[in-house]
Design a protein around this motif. Structure first.
Motif, short mmCIF file in Angstrom:
data_model
loop_
_atom_site.label_atom_id
_atom_site.label_comp_id
_atom_site.label_asym_id
_atom_site.label_seq_id
_atom_site.Cartn_x
_atom_site.Cartn_y
_atom_site.Cartn_z
N TRP A 220 0.77 -1.16 0.17
CA TRP A 220 -0.10 0.07 -0.03
C TRP A 220 0.66 1.25 0.02
N GLN A 223 1.81 1.67 -3.40
CA GLN A 223 0.79 2.15 -4.34
C GLN A 223 0.58 3.73 -4.13
N LYS A 251 -9.27 -0.03 -2.42
CA LYS A 251 -8.21 0.08 -1.20
C LYS A 251 -7.16 1.00 -1.83
N ALA A 252 -6.74 0.52 -3.06
CA ALA A 252 -5.78 1.46 -3.65
C ALA A 252 -5.69 2.77 -3.65
N ALA A 255 -4.94 4.48 -0.46
CA ALA A 255 -3.51 4.58 -0.28
C ALA A 255 -3.06 5.99 -1.19
N SER A 402 -2.01 -5.72 -5.79
CA SER A 402 -2.54 -4.45 -4.99
C SER A 402 -3.03 -3.34 -5.87
#
Length: 625
Positions: A220, A223, A251-252, A255, A402
């Protein structure tokens, strides 16, 4: 050393470190916007500064520590996309624990499997419905001890033998813990190392049981740094987040947002996207191709319904948009400049005043870029939006990477490709055409599945994606198909179904889903579903008014309509690729029937099995080699 290289080489140990640094750097800047119910059925958007966000995150993290959570122990989150999801996830990471992401649409049996396989000790649940899925399978979850509700539910205390708290109660426990141990959360963050487990995301799985993908904190952190280094995110951006946070793509995005410090407007209600866009007025937004397909089909349907001159204007403007975008792209690739012939430039300017301005306004009027991933976007739709001034930037990534590992640059995007590798990521093509990836964003393996891990992760760090592709002379990556989806006809010819499916979606404005079939057969066929919001107005205007959707789509009139688009697509295919027959299904594919993954990918084996009778009927009387 370039600024991008410096950013990557000096990325923090974890997103928890990055979050605390962001709060310290810009405490009073707006971090998040989210809708809140007010009055009788109304709602308004409210904001959280980074400092306000930090206070809640620290309380959640401290509350988890007070419950006894230890380093890398798993805490699940089962909820739609909302501000509480982000606060809970950041709280888990700041406590040094690891989050297990669970789609709220996942059924009870599979939810229990994920919780058991991950050995989750606590779970954040959105509401009583999500809690019930857990308590119904409580006997198989001996390690699960706590459930934390985002929305309070009557009589939930002690459900299934769990200690049930509301989020507000957890935060109060956290405040009490901090009063006694003020440095507890900071100490937990200081102890996090880059290779520590941060997240378990279970692949939605087009076949078989989902596999838990182990993503560490460095995935993360990378990312966030890579997105900032490429200019995908900027400090002054306003991003609209509606994608599921249970998916690696969502989710990425968090980040990247924490890295740049821009504003994130959060609302996962799909039915509110169109309403929210002119309110949020985002500068960036991530989406899935299906959204752009639906927007395009909706625009085309409205123009068709208006008929006459307005429909002719739309069709002309759509062609101009594609021609302008294609010409600009070809000129940039050849000369480095977007040289447009004067006649086309004048047509484009007129079309912009008549049509494109309204399209951009529907997206809020400020969109500088919209990342698209999880599946291929039909090139003709990509060219249309590019020509209309809606910059759709296709990228490529998997749960195992990811999320993004390649993306189109905002100033030099190329429709039909997934762009260039993010800085720090390597891409190469194996002898059989498979795309291989290596870099900090690659997973550290499948949870509890060393044999499966060994199948895809080489000892030197290269990850086998399972996708077939190529890299052009300028470094742009093109995905041609999913390796496991390629099939061979009985005549020995290889067929890439995704290519045909993409062409059909671009040609047919009524299309929702299509599944091309032909493995071991002597010709190709297709199962097709139609978009109800587009086909029903057509039906009403063509003598089918008053009929139910299932009756409309299986009618001879609609079969003839779809056949026209099939023949148009066939005209551009090799003989062995052409669709000799097709069937229009009586309903669309959906997640509830197990035909789509939560990220809306078609589960081919499930669909073929469910409609085996229709498939066999399309091959009756054919000679199989």
């Amino acid at each position: 050393m370039s600024s991008a290289q410096y950013l990557l080489e000096n990325r923090p140990h974890s997103v928890a470190h990055l979050f605390l640094s962001r709060v310290e750097a810009t405490p009073e800047r707006e971090a998040y916007r989210h809708p809140v119910a007010v009055g009788d059925g109304g709602e308004e958007w409210r904001s959280l500064t980074w400092a306000q966000t930090a206070r809640r995150v620290e309380a959640i993290a401290a509350g988890l520590l007070a419950l006894g959570l230890r380093t890398e122990e798993r805490v699940a989150i089962s909820s739609s996309t909302r501000i509480e999801w982000i606060l809970a996830d950041m709280g888990v990471m700041c406590a040094g624990a690891a989050a297990t992401a669970v789609y709220p649409s996942t059924n009870g049996e599979e939810t229990a499997y994920i919780l058991a396989d991950s050995d989750s000790r606590a779970i954040f649940v959105e509401n009583a419905e999500q809690l019930a899925k857990v308590t119904a399978h409580r006997d198989g979850l001996p390690g699960l001890r706590h459930a934390i509700l985002f929305d309070p539910a009557p009589d939930a205390a002690g459900a299934g033998g769990l200690e049930v708290l509301t989020l507000a109660e957890l935060e109060r426990h956290g405040d009490e813990h901090l009063a006694k141990h003020p440095d507890a959360v900071r100490a937990a963050v200081r102890g996090i190392v880059p290779e520590q487990l941060a997240t378990l995301i279970y692949t939605s799985g087009t076949t078989g049981r989902p596999k838990g993908v182990r993503l560490v904190h460095d995935c993360w952190s990378y990312q966030g740094a890579a997105q900032m280094a490429t200019g995908l995110v900027l400090p002054d951006d306003v991003q609209f987040l509606w994608l599921p946070l249970s998916h690696v793509f969502g989710k990425a995005l968090i980040a990247g947002q924490v890295q740049s410090g821009h504003v994130m407007a959060v609302d996962g209600r799909i039915d509110r996207i169109i309403t929210n866009l002119p309110v949020v007025r985002p500068t960036i937004m991530a989406s899935a191709p299906r959204v752009f397909e639906k927007v395009y089909n909706g625009i085309a349907a409205r123009a068709r319904a208006e008929g006459g001159a307005k429909y002719k204007i739309f069709r002309w403007a759509a062609k101009v948009a594609r021609d302008h975008a294609r010409t600009a792209q070809e000129q940039r690739a050849a000369t480095g400049r977007s040289r447009i012939p004067l006649s086309l430039a004048l047509q484009h300017a007129l079309a912009d005043r008549l049509v494109y301005g309204r399209i951009r306004a529907a997206f809020g009027g400020r969109l500088r870029g919209s990342a698209s991933g999880s599946a291929a976007l039909a090139p003709e739709i990509g060219y249309f939006f590019a020509g209309a001034g809606v910059n759709v930037l296709e990228g490529y990534g998997l749960t195992e990477t990811s999320a993004a590992c390649t993306v189109n640059p905002a100033d030099d995007g190329r429709v039909g490709t997934v762009g260039k590798p993010l800085p720090g990521t390597e891409v190469r093509i194996a002898e059989d055409g498979e795309i291989l990836l290596r870099g900090p964003g690659i997973m550290r393996g499948y949870h509890n599945l060393p044999d499966k891990t060994a199948e895809v992760l080489e000892s030197d760090g290269w990850f086998r994606t399972g996708d077939i592709g190529e890299i052009d002379k300028d470094g742009y990556v093109r995905i041609t198909d999913r390796k496991k989806d390629l099939f061979k006809t009985s005549g020995g010819k290889y067929v890439a179904p995704t290519e045909i499916e993409s062409r059909f979606k671009a040609a047919c404005p009524f299309a929702s889903n299509i599944l091309v079939i032909g493995n071991g057969r002597n010709y190709c066929t297709a199962l097709i579903t139609l978009d109800e919001s587009v086909i029903m107005p057509w039906a009403a205007a063509n003598g089918l008014a008053g009929r139910a959707y299932a009756d409309v789509v299986t009618s001879p009139e609609v079969h003839a309509l779809v056949d026209g688009f099939v023949q148009r697509v066939n005209g551009d295919l090799q003989r062995w690729q052409t669709l000799k027959k097709f069937a229009v299904l009586p309903r669309d594919l959906d997640v509830e029937h197990g035909e789509l993954t939560p990220s809306l990918k078609v589960k081919r084996p499930v669909v073929e099995s469910a409609y085996a009778g229709l498939v066999e009927a399309m091959y009756e009387g054919s000679r199989e080699a």
